[in-house]
Scaffold this motif. Structure first.
Motif, short mmCIF file in Angstrom:
data_model
loop_
_atom_site.label_atom_id
_atom_site.label_comp_id
_atom_site.label_asym_id
_atom_site.label_seq_id
_atom_site.Cartn_x
_atom_site.Cartn_y
_atom_site.Cartn_z
N MET A 1 0.84 -1.19 0.00
CA MET A 1 0.00 0.00 0.00
C MET A 1 0.88 1.24 0.00
N PRO A 2 0.61 2.19 -0.88
CA PRO A 2 1.36 3.44 -0.82
C PRO A 2 1.13 4.12 0.52
N ALA A 3 2.15 4.76 1.03
CA ALA A 3 2.07 5.38 2.35
C ALA A 3 1.24 6.65 2.37
N THR A 4 0.94 7.21 1.20
CA THR A 4 0.24 8.49 1.19
C THR A 4 -0.91 8.51 0.19
N ALA A 5 -1.74 9.50 0.33
CA ALA A 5 -2.83 9.80 -0.60
C ALA A 5 -3.03 11.31 -0.53
N ASP A 6 -3.49 11.91 -1.62
CA ASP A 6 -3.74 13.35 -1.60
C ASP A 6 -4.77 13.73 -0.54
N PHE A 7 -5.82 12.91 -0.46
CA PHE A 7 -6.95 13.21 0.44
C PHE A 7 -7.26 11.96 1.25
N GLY A 35 -10.04 14.07 -9.18
CA GLY A 35 -8.75 13.61 -9.65
C GLY A 35 -7.71 13.36 -8.58
N HIS A 36 -8.10 13.46 -7.32
CA HIS A 36 -7.16 13.22 -6.23
C HIS A 36 -7.02 11.74 -5.93
N THR A 37 -5.85 11.33 -5.45
CA THR A 37 -5.73 10.00 -4.88
C THR A 37 -6.40 10.09 -3.51
N PHE A 74 -17.00 4.66 -5.47
CA PHE A 74 -15.69 5.06 -4.97
C PHE A 74 -14.64 4.00 -5.31
N LEU A 75 -14.95 2.75 -5.04
CA LEU A 75 -14.01 1.67 -5.33
C LEU A 75 -13.81 1.49 -6.84
N GLN A 76 -14.90 1.56 -7.59
CA GLN A 76 -14.79 1.40 -9.05
C GLN A 76 -13.97 2.51 -9.69
N GLU A 77 -13.99 3.69 -9.09
CA GLU A 77 -13.29 4.83 -9.65
C GLU A 77 -11.88 4.99 -9.09
N GLY A 78 -11.39 3.95 -8.42
CA GLY A 78 -10.00 3.95 -7.98
C GLY A 78 -9.74 4.43 -6.57
N GLY A 79 -10.79 4.63 -5.79
CA GLY A 79 -10.58 5.00 -4.39
C GLY A 79 -10.08 3.80 -3.59
N ARG A 80 -9.33 4.10 -2.56
CA ARG A 80 -8.81 3.05 -1.68
C ARG A 80 -9.59 3.06 -0.36
N VAL A 81 -9.88 1.87 0.14
CA VAL A 81 -10.53 1.74 1.44
C VAL A 81 -9.58 0.95 2.34
N ALA A 82 -9.23 1.57 3.47
CA ALA A 82 -8.33 0.95 4.43
C ALA A 82 -9.10 0.68 5.72
N VAL A 83 -8.92 -0.51 6.27
CA VAL A 83 -9.61 -0.92 7.48
C VAL A 83 -8.60 -1.02 8.62
N CYS A 84 -8.89 -0.32 9.71
CA CYS A 84 -8.03 -0.37 10.89
C CYS A 84 -8.09 -1.77 11.49
N LYS A 85 -6.94 -2.43 11.54
CA LYS A 85 -6.88 -3.81 12.04
C LYS A 85 -7.34 -3.91 13.50
#
Length: 124
Positions: A1-7, A35-37, A74-85
């Motif tokens: 997973m990339p460590a950053t995202a724009d938003f 257009g933001h990550t 959101f997912l289809q358009e390339g958004g990432r969803v992260a779940v706190c373990k």
């Protein structure tokens, strides 16, 4: 997973607070469409939205779209969803129950995402 995202949008709610869940999803999708990550972090009760089908039935009405549609788009358009373990485990869930498109992250990952973002929204 990339460590950053724009938003980065951090969501602490699920079905228990449909207004806040919907607003966080709406803003995450809007940022992606600009257009933001984007990474949506699910924490506390919000981790339940990582389970397929949980967003079904969350619909606060116009002018907002149903939460399931927002999350799917959101997912289809390339958004990432992260779940706190830790939040996932605390809520009695495990990684096998999560949508395979989600990422399981830890507290240091949350810090990296927030510190590296150009903007963030905390829906607590």
């Amino acid at each position: 997973m990339p460590a950053t995202a724009d938003f980065v949008s951090t969501l602490y709610h699920g079905k228990g607070n449909p207004d806040k869940a919907t607003v966080a999803l709406t803003m995450a999708l809007a940022a992606r469409r600009k257009g933001h990550t984007v990474c949506l972090i699910l924490m506390a009760e919000g981790v339940t939205l990582g389970v397929p089908g949980t967003a079904d039935g969350i619909n606060i009405g116009a002018p907002f779209e149903p939460a399931a549609d927002l999350l799917r788009n959101f997912l289809q358009e390339g958004g990432r969803v992260a779940v706190c373990k830790s939040c996932m485990v605390h809520n009695g869930l495990d990684a096998s129950q999560m949508d395979p498109r989600t990422e399981i992250i830890t507290a240091p990952d949350v810090i990296d995402l927030l510190m590296g973002a150009k903007g963030s929204l905390q829906v607590a």
